[in-house]
Design an enzyme around this catalytic site. Sequence first.
Site, PDB file in Angstrom:
ATOM      1  CD  GLU A 286      -2.157   2.513  -3.863  1.00 42.31           C
ATOM      2  OE1 GLU A 286      -2.478   3.706  -3.760  1.00 42.31           O
ATOM      3  OE2 GLU A 286      -2.746   1.590  -3.253  1.00 42.31           O
TER       4      GLU A 286
ATOM      5  CG  HIS B  36      -1.890   1.092   1.301  1.00 39.41           C
ATOM      6  ND1 HIS B  36      -2.653   1.337   2.406  1.00 39.41           N
ATOM      7  CD2 HIS B  36      -2.207   2.056   0.423  1.00 39.41           C
ATOM      8  CE1 HIS B  36      -3.398   2.397   2.200  1.00 39.41           C
ATOM      9  NE2 HIS B  36      -3.142   2.867   1.000  1.00 39.41           N
TER      10      HIS B  36
HETATM   11 ZN   LIG Z   1      -3.915   4.659   0.222  1.00 39.66          ZN
END
Ligand SMILES: [Zn+2]
Length: 1030
Positions: A127, A124
């Site tokens: 990302e 995450h």
């Molecule tokens: Zn996020």
Amino acid sequence: MFARLKWMRAARGPRQLARQYSKVSSTVEELVSTRAKPKEAEALSHVTMPHIITQRDHKYSEGKVYNGFQCERVEHIADFELTSCTLRHLGTGTEFWHIDRNDTNNVFSINFRTTPFNSTGLPHILEHLALCGSKKYPVRDPFFKMLNRSVATFMNAMTGPDYTLYPFSTMNETDFRNLQRIYLDAVFRPNLAYLDFLQEGWRLEHSDLRNRESEYIIKGVVYNEMKGAFSENSQVFGQNLLNNMLPNHTYGHVSGGNPLEIPKLTHTDLVEFHSKYYHPSNARIFCYGSFDLDKTLQLVDKEYLSQADRIDNSYSRIPSQPRWSQPRNVHISSRLDTMGAAFERQNQICIALLMCDITDIQESFELNVLSEILIRGPNSVFYKSLIEPNFSGGYNQSTGYSGDCKDTAFVVGLQDLKVEDFTKFNELFDHTVSKAIKEGFEPQHVESVLHNLELSLKHQSPHFGNALLFNSTALWNHEGDVVANLKVSEMIARLRDNLKQDENYLQGKMAKYFANNKHKLTLTMSPDESYEEKFKLAEAEMLKQKVNALDKTESEKIYQNGLKLEASQKAVPNTDLLPCLSLSDVTEPPKWPLLSRQSLQNVPAQLCQVPTNEITYLKCLFNITGLSSDEVMLVPLFCNVVNDMGTTKHDFREFDKLVLSKTAGIDFKLNFVEDVSDAKSYRLGLMVTSHALDKNVPDMFELCQELLCNFQFEDTDRLKMLVENYISNISVGIASSGHLYAMLSASALVSDASKLKSLLSGVDHIRFMKQYVEQNSTNDIRDKLQAIGAKVFNKNSMRVAINSSEAYQSTAVKHCSDFLETLPTLETTKTSSKLHLLEPSCQHYVMNIPVNYCAKAFFAVPYLHEDHPTLRVLAKLLSAKYLLPVVREQNGAYGAGAKISSDGIFTFYSYRDPHSTKTLDAFDKTYQWLRDETNKLDHETLFEAKLGVLQQLDSPIAPGNIGIDYFLYEVSQEMFVKYRTRMLAVTLDELQAVIEKYFKEQPKHFGKCILGPANDKLEEETKQKWKTIA
Ligand SMILES: [Zn+2]
């Protein structure tokens, strides 16, 4: 369903796409969550010509090589009129899936299989970081910068349980090429700078940056995002379900990051994770639409893949979960939801059963259909046994078939029930399963589920390419046959065949997957009043340990990094390196089919001829402004239950079967319609919508007629249950859409019309309904609803709209005319209401959550006023240049922005915000910023803001919805073009003029609202009076 656990890069606030997830994994349909949500003041978006379906020539042939990619498979899929072309890069082995379809809304995405083995949020945070600057675009946060330099119809990045994807879509080819370059460079060559890690991931920082003695705090975008995400109990439940159901491999961890684990992550871990999982051999590239594929292949090959080596990507494969020999039970605690049900009823339970491997597509498809048969609507067995006895608040959010992981699962669960009823739930579950195996299923019910599936195949959403990507991602990630999975008609035919050959076919599946399945998890959740306190203690303990472990050098580093980060956040970004569209790329407004109007049985009718794929769409709008204020308050409930009660001729089970076997359902919705030309008046409308295959159109009208003329609320037991489920459902999801509720509540302090809107759909609605139900008997409610129905379905205050294909239009019109003839003609009373502005005030809704949602609203001017387009441009500019840098980047909120709605209310908001008064202060200082930073108001900034507005104005619209702006708001296509042209022509001088006019003085009518934890310093810090609602 597990599918809900997706962490997205951008909280795009009011523009965020409705969450799309697969309900029937094999079909490509856009599903909008059906639970009540505050309706966004609708952006007056307009339409583009939908794609025209033609058979196209294909130049790609199997076996040949194109720009370094070998074409492996080409297939035409008739269900969706598309051609699928699978290619593989010769060097790296990267799979490239191209969908050729005559659709202008083109999509591009790069997907990776990311399998973390801890809950630090590695995939995450990566990302987030990937989009913070790359080799060719060493710009701080190019992702957010590009949001303003593009006309993308969708731009985001998401982390799922085992994949990360980077998708965008746009209708403009120049834009498509620009974004492709940015995205490719971002994922394959990100800078992953340390300072960005501190900003996006987590960091220790002094509460006063310049004071070495001030206490340490933990900050970070993802850190706060996850704290916010888990403030929603349904998220906590879903996450625990996944972790406990598939505990042995990557699914045992939290891919988004557990806030208490995130601070264990180091920058080095992250860089290593990138080089391992973002290798081209572990990537899948998706491309959809009508733009030239050659150019894409050339870019991908030449700039990226040709320079990479090939590795064996089996390290990221996920093995099947070993099956259990014994069922398991797990109990977890949750936050006490102050907006939710009474404490003793605030429990949840579910039973989850592991099904088949996701790559077994026919089996998975059939199990998916079976689960619909089991849970959907009043004819399903679980509805009868679990919902109808009315001991809960209905199905919980996890209920359904889940096809998002390597092993699929079936989940059925209830929300808002007492702990004493857990045993009952378990007994009922077992009993229902054995009964279904013994008695089988009603053929007509099975048929209605299959019909609905077939109808959904024909129905076109405006974001077809995105929906196709999202629905294929999980299967593709596990190397399943995504192309075969698109042949839904074939799978349905095979299932029908299986059902014909063996009349006990579905019972056999029930025995195997339900009765004899040992991989069964019972998950229960109960509120704990000290939940929040415990989290805070754990957080404080973690902080203490971190701080105690610091030596002198490290402390100094933290101090220096805090200053460095602040400086980099405040530095003027160098955006020259980023591509941008130019005015000539966007001057042409989108084209749309013309609407025609006629009177049918004295009812104004709007007709639209568009290629609809053999479907006819019907909308009926009733003006209900004449209802008394007491009655108006019950219209949302009326809309929710009227189609679930049956009619005087058919009981609710029979009627449901009839409706679902001929139409997509008959839906009712309350519409709040502002007058776009007169800021001071508004109407209330009740809209009835349905759609059906052309061949079923006579039945669709007949069923609508039956319901509108013969609705009934006589069965009070059923009504009581529906009302209670309604109340449970409206209180779910407040924390995840908190900014929408905060904006609605702030607007409610500005005008009486907005106040009514909030009472009909905001936090106030929940409070009102709870109280109303406590104080009124079901018989009273029944009589009220009956009286409302008798008043609203009136031919004299009605309009209709029909969208159908050219060939079918005249037939549709004839049936519509017959339908209208049968409707009652009543006297009309009031047709519009006057709006009054209110005195300034502030309201704090105390919620038991660790983050805030703040909003400030004031009254400006409505849609048709000449200043409206300028204010809309200014709202975009403020969002990008002031609110995001200050409220998000510097102060750590997950999102922030400003908007003006068509009713003329200008709103600021923040999303998952660690602060409240500091943010409201930033909203108040808008004028000061605009005045101090006049150098930032240049032509480039202005143009970027215009592009942002264009993203809304030109966003694609489904064939069934073309003309809706005219139908609802009477905004004609000419008016729209004028507005668009005016918006594009806004000058810097005009911008300055509205700044002086609307922002210099504190507005006369404004409201502020906070949704968030208790704060007794509120009045002291804001120097304003606050009304606290606990
Ligand atoms: Zn996020």
